[in-house]
Design a protein around this motif. Structure first.
Motif, PDB file in Angstrom:
ATOM      1  N   ALA A 356     -22.357  -6.242  25.123  1.00 36.52           N
ATOM      2  CA  ALA A 356     -23.143  -5.092  25.565  1.00 36.52           C
ATOM      3  C   ALA A 356     -22.915  -3.900  24.642  1.00 36.52           C
ATOM      4  O   ALA A 356     -23.859  -3.176  24.298  1.00 36.52           O
ATOM      5  CB  ALA A 356     -22.767  -4.731  27.002  1.00 36.52           C
ATOM      6  N   VAL A 357     -21.669  -3.689  24.228  1.00 35.28           N
ATOM      7  CA  VAL A 357     -21.354  -2.586  23.318  1.00 35.28           C
ATOM      8  C   VAL A 357     -22.072  -2.773  21.989  1.00 35.28           C
ATOM      9  O   VAL A 357     -22.651  -1.831  21.429  1.00 35.28           O
ATOM     10  CB  VAL A 357     -19.829  -2.476  23.111  1.00 35.28           C
ATOM     11  CG1 VAL A 357     -19.507  -1.532  21.955  1.00 35.28           C
ATOM     12  CG2 VAL A 357     -19.153  -1.997  24.385  1.00 35.28           C
ATOM     13  N   LYS A 361     -24.856  -0.341  20.116  1.00 31.06           N
ATOM     14  CA  LYS A 361     -24.688   0.145  18.747  1.00 31.06           C
ATOM     15  C   LYS A 361     -25.888  -0.212  17.882  1.00 31.06           C
ATOM     16  O   LYS A 361     -26.335   0.584  17.047  1.00 31.06           O
ATOM     17  CB  LYS A 361     -23.418  -0.452  18.132  1.00 31.06           C
ATOM     18  CG  LYS A 361     -22.118   0.112  18.682  1.00 31.06           C
ATOM     19  CD  LYS A 361     -20.943  -0.552  17.975  1.00 31.06           C
ATOM     20  CE  LYS A 361     -19.628  -0.027  18.496  1.00 31.06           C
ATOM     21  NZ  LYS A 361     -18.473  -0.665  17.805  1.00 31.06           N
ATOM     22  N   ALA A 362     -26.409  -1.420  18.065  1.00 28.78           N
ATOM     23  CA  ALA A 362     -27.546  -1.852  17.248  1.00 28.78           C
ATOM     24  C   ALA A 362     -28.811  -1.063  17.581  1.00 28.78           C
ATOM     25  O   ALA A 362     -29.586  -0.705  16.696  1.00 28.78           O
ATOM     26  CB  ALA A 362     -27.792  -3.349  17.463  1.00 28.78           C
ATOM     27  N   LYS A 363     -29.020  -0.765  18.867  1.00 31.83           N
ATOM     28  CA  LYS A 363     -30.235  -0.066  19.273  1.00 31.83           C
ATOM     29  C   LYS A 363     -30.142   1.436  19.040  1.00 31.83           C
ATOM     30  O   LYS A 363     -31.148   2.102  18.795  1.00 31.83           O
ATOM     31  CB  LYS A 363     -30.517  -0.335  20.752  1.00 31.83           C
ATOM     32  CG  LYS A 363     -30.971  -1.759  21.038  1.00 31.83           C
ATOM     33  CD  LYS A 363     -31.355  -1.921  22.497  1.00 31.83           C
ATOM     34  CE  LYS A 363     -31.911  -3.320  22.764  1.00 31.83           C
ATOM     35  NZ  LYS A 363     -32.299  -3.491  24.190  1.00 31.83           N
ATOM     36  N   PHE A 364     -28.910   1.962  19.141  1.00 29.14           N
ATOM     37  CA  PHE A 364     -28.720   3.406  19.007  1.00 29.14           C
ATOM     38  C   PHE A 364     -27.610   3.676  18.008  1.00 29.14           C
ATOM     39  O   PHE A 364     -26.464   3.913  18.398  1.00 29.14           O
ATOM     40  CB  PHE A 364     -28.367   4.027  20.366  1.00 29.14           C
ATOM     41  CG  PHE A 364     -29.361   3.718  21.450  1.00 29.14           C
ATOM     42  CD1 PHE A 364     -30.562   4.402  21.527  1.00 29.14           C
ATOM     43  CD2 PHE A 364     -29.094   2.722  22.385  1.00 29.14           C
ATOM     44  CE1 PHE A 364     -31.471   4.109  22.514  1.00 29.14           C
ATOM     45  CE2 PHE A 364     -29.995   2.428  23.379  1.00 29.14           C
ATOM     46  CZ  PHE A 364     -31.200   3.124  23.448  1.00 29.14           C
ATOM     47  N   PRO A 365     -27.903   3.622  16.710  1.00 25.46           N
ATOM     48  CA  PRO A 365     -26.873   3.813  15.684  1.00 25.46           C
ATOM     49  C   PRO A 365     -26.094   5.106  15.844  1.00 25.46           C
ATOM     50  O   PRO A 365     -24.903   5.168  15.539  1.00 25.46           O
ATOM     51  CB  PRO A 365     -27.681   3.810  14.383  1.00 25.46           C
ATOM     52  CG  PRO A 365     -28.911   3.031  14.711  1.00 25.46           C
ATOM     53  CD  PRO A 365     -29.222   3.356  16.134  1.00 25.46           C
ATOM     54  N   ALA A 366     -26.741   6.152  16.343  1.00 23.85           N
ATOM     55  CA  ALA A 366     -26.056   7.432  16.502  1.00 23.85           C
ATOM     56  C   ALA A 366     -24.954   7.356  17.548  1.00 23.85           C
ATOM     57  O   ALA A 366     -24.079   8.206  17.598  1.00 23.85           O
ATOM     58  CB  ALA A 366     -27.055   8.517  16.892  1.00 23.85           C
ATOM     59  N   ALA A 367     -24.995   6.313  18.398  1.00 25.54           N
ATOM     60  CA  ALA A 367     -23.987   6.187  19.450  1.00 25.54           C
ATOM     61  C   ALA A 367     -22.697   5.567  18.945  1.00 25.54           C
ATOM     62  O   ALA A 367     -21.706   5.536  19.658  1.00 25.54           O
ATOM     63  CB  ALA A 367     -24.530   5.320  20.598  1.00 25.54           C
ATOM     64  N   ARG A 368     -22.681   5.082  17.698  1.00 26.59           N
ATOM     65  CA  ARG A 368     -21.493   4.383  17.209  1.00 26.59           C
ATOM     66  C   ARG A 368     -20.273   5.285  17.195  1.00 26.59           C
ATOM     67  O   ARG A 368     -19.203   4.921  17.671  1.00 26.59           O
ATOM     68  CB  ARG A 368     -21.759   3.820  15.820  1.00 26.59           C
ATOM     69  CG  ARG A 368     -22.785   2.695  15.822  1.00 26.59           C
ATOM     70  CD  ARG A 368     -23.057   2.181  14.420  1.00 26.59           C
ATOM     71  NE  ARG A 368     -24.083   1.151  14.452  1.00 26.59           N
ATOM     72  CZ  ARG A 368     -24.564   0.558  13.385  1.00 26.59           C
ATOM     73  NH1 ARG A 368     -24.110   0.890  12.186  1.00 26.59           N
ATOM     74  NH2 ARG A 368     -25.493  -0.370  13.485  1.00 26.59           N
ATOM     75  N   ASP A 369     -20.415   6.492  16.628  1.00 24.89           N
ATOM     76  CA  ASP A 369     -19.281   7.397  16.581  1.00 24.89           C
ATOM     77  C   ASP A 369     -18.859   7.816  17.971  1.00 24.89           C
ATOM     78  O   ASP A 369     -17.686   7.958  18.264  1.00 24.89           O
ATOM     79  CB  ASP A 369     -19.614   8.636  15.745  1.00 24.89           C
ATOM     80  CG  ASP A 369     -19.710   8.311  14.263  1.00 24.89           C
ATOM     81  OD1 ASP A 369     -19.202   7.251  13.877  1.00 24.89           O
ATOM     82  OD2 ASP A 369     -20.300   9.115  13.526  1.00 24.89           O
TER      83      ASP A 369
END
Length: 382
Positions: A356-357, A361-369
Motif C-alpha cells: 500500500a505504501v 508513492k507511485a501515484k503521489f511522488p510528492a508524498a515520498r518525503d
C-alpha cells in the motif's frame, strides 16, 4: 516472572514503570558495556519516551542478572493492534532497536533472554523493527527455537566517523569540487557553532523545534514534531544524555543570532544527527545547511572516537553526495512453535502494508518525503 536461577542467573519481567525508573544506574552501566547499543536504548531515552507515549499496563522489559549484576535486557512493550504483539519501546521516533548484552557475558545473557522471551510471548508474536545487521538482537534471532522470519526494514546511510574535510579530500572529480566549495562557503559566511550545556537544553530544544517548524513551513512538517509530548520527551531525555555524553545540542550563530540548531546522539561505536532546525534565510545566502550540520556532527563523532557516522534512516538523494555505504535495517519476527500461524499472519499484514505504501508513492511522488519523515524520521530531513 523468574525463569532460571541456575548458575546464578535470574530472568525477570519488569511490568512496573516505577521499577523501570529505578533501574537507571545499572541500566546505564549495561548500556556502556554493550558495544552494539545505540542511543535509543539508553535509559534516558526510553524512560522519557514512556512518560510521553507509554500506556499503563503495557510495559514488558526482560532483565537478566547473574549473581545480582544486570547483564542483559530487552526493552519491550505489549500492543493489541492489529494483533497481540511484543514490540520495542521507543516507537516510531526511535531509529534503531536492540537488546542489551554485557559483552563479557553475552552468551549467558542471550540464552537467558531467549528463555525469558519464550515465556513472555506465550500468546503473542514478537515483532522487532529497525534492527541493525550487527545488532545484539541478531544473536537472539539466531538462537530462537521456534518460528521466525527476517524481513527488510528501513534503509540507512553510513559514513566513516572522520572530519568532513578528510572525507571530502577522498572524493575526486566534479563531486569533490562541489563539496569542497560548499565547505568553503560555510566557512566564509562566519557561522559559529556553540555546544549547549545541560542547563541550556530546554531553551535550546525550544529554539530547535521553532526553527524546524519554520524550515518545513508549507512543505508538510511531520505533525508529531509540533506536539507538546514530543517536545517534552526531547527536553527530558536530551538533558540527561548531554550530561552523560550521549547527546549534543549545537547552536549555529551568525552575528550573534541563532540561525540553526542540531541534535546529535551517540553511543557505542555509532554517532549521528537526529534532528535539526534552520532559518530559511540560510538557503537564500546559498549556504548548504546539510553540509554545515554534517561537518559539525562528523567532527563530534571523530573527537569521541566513534567508528560510524550514521545518517540514520532514509535514502534521500542528497545523502548520496558523500558516497555513503547503504545499510538496511531488519525486522525480526519471533513466535513459539505453536504460534507459527500467527507469525505468518503478521508477515502477510506487513506485506500488505508495504504494498500500500509503494502504491501511494507511485501515484503521489510528492508524498515520498512526507512518508519518510512521518515513518522513519531520518536525520537531516527532520
Amino acid at each position: 516472572m523468574t525463569v532460571n536461577r541456575a548458575g546464578g542467573l535470574a530472568v525477570t519481567l519488569c511490568r512496573d514503570f516505577g521499577e523501570f525508573g529505578a533501574l537507571a544506574g545499572e541500566w546505564d552501566a549495561l548500556h556502556r558495556r554493550c558495544a552494539t547499543a545505540t542511543p535509543f536504548q539508553s535509559h534516558a531515552w526510553l524512560h522519557s519516551w514512556w512518560l510521553s507515549y507509554g500506556q499503563e499496563g503495557r510495559l514488558r522489559v526482560l532483565l537478566v542478572r547473574r549473581a545480582g549484576r544486570l547483564i542483559g535486557a530487552a526493552p519491550l512493550m505489549l500492543v493489541h493492534r492489529p494483533m497481540p504483539l511484543l514490540v520495542p519501546m521507543g516507537g516510531a521516533i526511535s531509529d534503531f532497536f536492540d537488546i542489551l548484552l554485557d559483552e563479557e557475558e553475552a552468551g549467558y545473557a542471550v540464552g537467558a533472554l531467549q528463555r525469558g522471551l519464550e515465556r513472555a510471548a506465550r500468546h503473542t508474536v514478537v515483532d522487532l523493527r529497525e534492527v541493525r545487521p550487527d545488532a545484539s538482537a541478531q544473536l537472539l534471532f539466531g538462537r530462537w527455537p521456534g518460528a521466525r522470519s527476517r524481513l527488510t526494514d528501513s534503509t540507512c546511510m553510513e559514513l566513516p566517523a572522520q572530519p568532513l574535510g578528510d572525507l571530502v579530500e577522498g572524493l575526486t572529480g566534479s563531486r569533490g569540487q562541489r563539496l569542497r566549495a560548499k565547505l568553503r562557503r560555510v566557512e566564509a559566511l562566519g557561522v559559529e557553532a556553540h555546544r549547549v550545556p545541560q542547563a541550556g537544553v530546554p531553551a535550546a530544544i525550544g529554539t530547535l523545534l521553532r526553527l524546524h517548524e519554520l524550515q518545513w513551513r508549507d512543505r508538510g512538517v511531520n505533525p508529531e514534531h509540533l506536539r507538546a509530548r514530543f517536545s517534552d520527551h526531547l527536553v527530558r531525555s536530551v538533558g540527561r544524555m548531554v550530561a552523560d555524553g550521549t547527546a549534543a545540542v549545537t547552536e549555529f550563530r551568525l552575528n550573534g543570532a541563532v540561525v540553526a540548531a542540531n541534535l546529535s546522539l551517540q553511543s557505542g561505536h555509532l554517532a549521528g544527527g537526529y534532528m535539526y532546525g534552520a532559518d530559511p534565510g540560510l538557503r537564500e545566502r546559498k549556504v548548504d545547511v546539510s553540509t554545515m550540520l554534517l561537518r559539525e556532527v562528523a567532527q563530534q563523532a571523530s573527537d569521541t572516537g566513534r567508528q560510524v557516522l550514521s545518517l540514520l534512516r532514509g535514502a534521500e538523494q542528497y545523502k548520496n553526495h558523500w558516497q555513503p555505504v547503504t545499510v538496511v535495517n531488519q525486522r525480526l519476527l519471533l513466535a513459539r512453535p505453536g504460534l507459527e500461524p500467527l507469525l505468518r499472519l503478521r508477515e502477510s499484514q506487513v506485506a500488505v502494508r508495504e504494498r500500500a505504501v509503494e502504491t501511494v508513492k507511485a501515484k503521489f511522488p510528492a508524498a515520498r518525503d512526507w512518508h519518510g519523515r512521518l515513518t522513519t524520521l531520518s536525520v537531516i530531513g527532520r
